[in-house]
Scaffold this active site. Structure first.
Site, PDB file in Angstrom:
ATOM      1  N   TYR A  43      45.474  36.277  35.800  1.00  0.00           N
ATOM      2  CA  TYR A  43      45.687  37.359  34.827  1.00  0.00           C
ATOM      3  C   TYR A  43      46.469  36.862  33.614  1.00  0.00           C
ATOM      4  O   TYR A  43      46.529  37.550  32.594  1.00  0.00           O
ATOM      5  CB  TYR A  43      46.454  38.539  35.442  1.00  0.00           C
ATOM      6  CG  TYR A  43      45.788  39.241  36.596  1.00  0.00           C
ATOM      7  CD1 TYR A  43      44.470  38.955  36.969  1.00  0.00           C
ATOM      8  CD2 TYR A  43      46.483  40.210  37.325  1.00  0.00           C
ATOM      9  CE1 TYR A  43      43.880  39.617  38.040  1.00  0.00           C
ATOM     10  CE2 TYR A  43      45.899  40.874  38.391  1.00  0.00           C
ATOM     11  CZ  TYR A  43      44.597  40.569  38.754  1.00  0.00           C
ATOM     12  OH  TYR A  43      44.024  41.218  39.819  1.00  0.00           O
ATOM     13  N   HIS A 101      43.074  34.734  46.046  1.00  0.00           N
ATOM     14  CA  HIS A 101      42.426  35.698  45.147  1.00  0.00           C
ATOM     15  C   HIS A 101      40.925  35.839  45.429  1.00  0.00           C
ATOM     16  O   HIS A 101      40.392  36.954  45.499  1.00  0.00           O
ATOM     17  CB  HIS A 101      42.654  35.267  43.694  1.00  0.00           C
ATOM     18  CG  HIS A 101      42.506  36.372  42.700  1.00  0.00           C
ATOM     19  ND1 HIS A 101      43.157  36.374  41.499  1.00  0.00           N
ATOM     20  CD2 HIS A 101      41.791  37.521  42.732  1.00  0.00           C
ATOM     21  CE1 HIS A 101      42.831  37.478  40.830  1.00  0.00           C
ATOM     22  NE2 HIS A 101      42.000  38.180  41.554  1.00  0.00           N
TER      23      HIS A 101
END
Length: 271
Positions: A43, A101
């Site tokens: 991110y 992730h």
């Protein structure tokens, strides 16, 4: 003895929020009473999130901070070093939860290798708990075989009224793996649904509150994001909303396997 927090049912997501936008969102959320913050290496907002947390003045032991290891950092020689960098950015000595992730595309790094590396990070105290994200049933099986189900705190998956992922959810619950839902509102698409609107009107609630309350009622953790104070405050109130059996059945009927997140070259073969 350090206190291990159970995964909070409600937290703040930060996907797609960067720089000043994420700082404002996190600060506002913490002011309003949010205590769980979900971030990730990819991110590119861990440092901004860490700044917002530091400036908020909320005590570290009141917070539940999650980050996620990106696919390029999964090998055993990188995972711990990269997690330490995340901790520096987040200005903390540990995170409460670290997730893989995405499973390594084409098994470039074996599940067994990165789960073992993450377990070592946990042993070193860099993360209190560890878990997985976007894992299918075969991948969950391998993760359990590698580190034991007691070392898998959650599987964070796309899950909304339009993608209820029953097969994965049922398998996870039979094997004792908790589920966190991301994209719970289906990028806002589900907010326009007539069935959701009817339930919202009946309870004098917002569509977002209905969907979040539904997910939490199913036993999932949720991490909605918003940049607007009124939405952050309103989403938080979803915790007070109790849906009834009719509401649950109406939402169950909305499942149409509509998956929104399936990046080419990254997504596994979905169940």
């Amino acid at each position: 003895m350090m206190k291990i927090m159970t995964i909070p049912a409600f937290g703040l997501g930060t996907f797609r929020l960067k720089d000043d936008v994420v700082i404002a969102s996190v600060k506002t959320a913490l002011e309003l009473g949010y205590r769980a913050i979900d971030t990730a290496q990819i991110y590119d907002n861990e440092a901004a999130g860490g700044q917002a947390i530091a400036e908020s003045g909320v005590a570290r032991d009141e917070l539940f901070i999650t980050t996620k290891i990106w696919i390029e950092n999964l090998s055993k020689d990188k995972l711990i070093a990269r997690l330490k960098e995340s901790l520096q950015k987040l200005r903390t000595e540990y995170v409460d939860l670290t997730l893989i992730h995405w499973p390594s595309p084409n098994d470039a790094v074996a599940v067994e290798e990165y789960m073992a590396a993450l377990l070592e990070a946990k042993r070193q105290g860099l993360t209190r708990q560890m878990g997985i994200s976007n894992f299918t049933i075969p991948l969950m099986e391998r993760a359990i075989a590698a580190v034991g189900v007691e070392n898998i705190a959650t599987n964070q998956i796309e899950l909304s009224p339009y993608l209820q992922n029953r097969k994965v959810v049922d398998w996870a619950s039979e094997h004792g793996i908790h589920i966190t839902s991301y994209m719970t509102l289906a990028y806002g698409k589900a907010l326009k649904d007539e069935a959701i609107a009817r339930i919202a009107a009946k309870h004098n609630a917002t569509p977002a509150q209905v969907i979040l309350a539904w997910a939490m009622g199913e036993g999932y953790a949720v991490i909605p994001s918003s940049t607007r104070r009124e939405n952050l405050a309103s989403n938080l109130k979803a915790q007070e909303l109790q849906l009834d059996e009719d509401d649950r059945l109406a939402i169950a009927a909305l499942d149409c396997h509509d998956r929104l997140v399936s990046p080419e070259g990254l997504a596994p073969e979905w169940d």
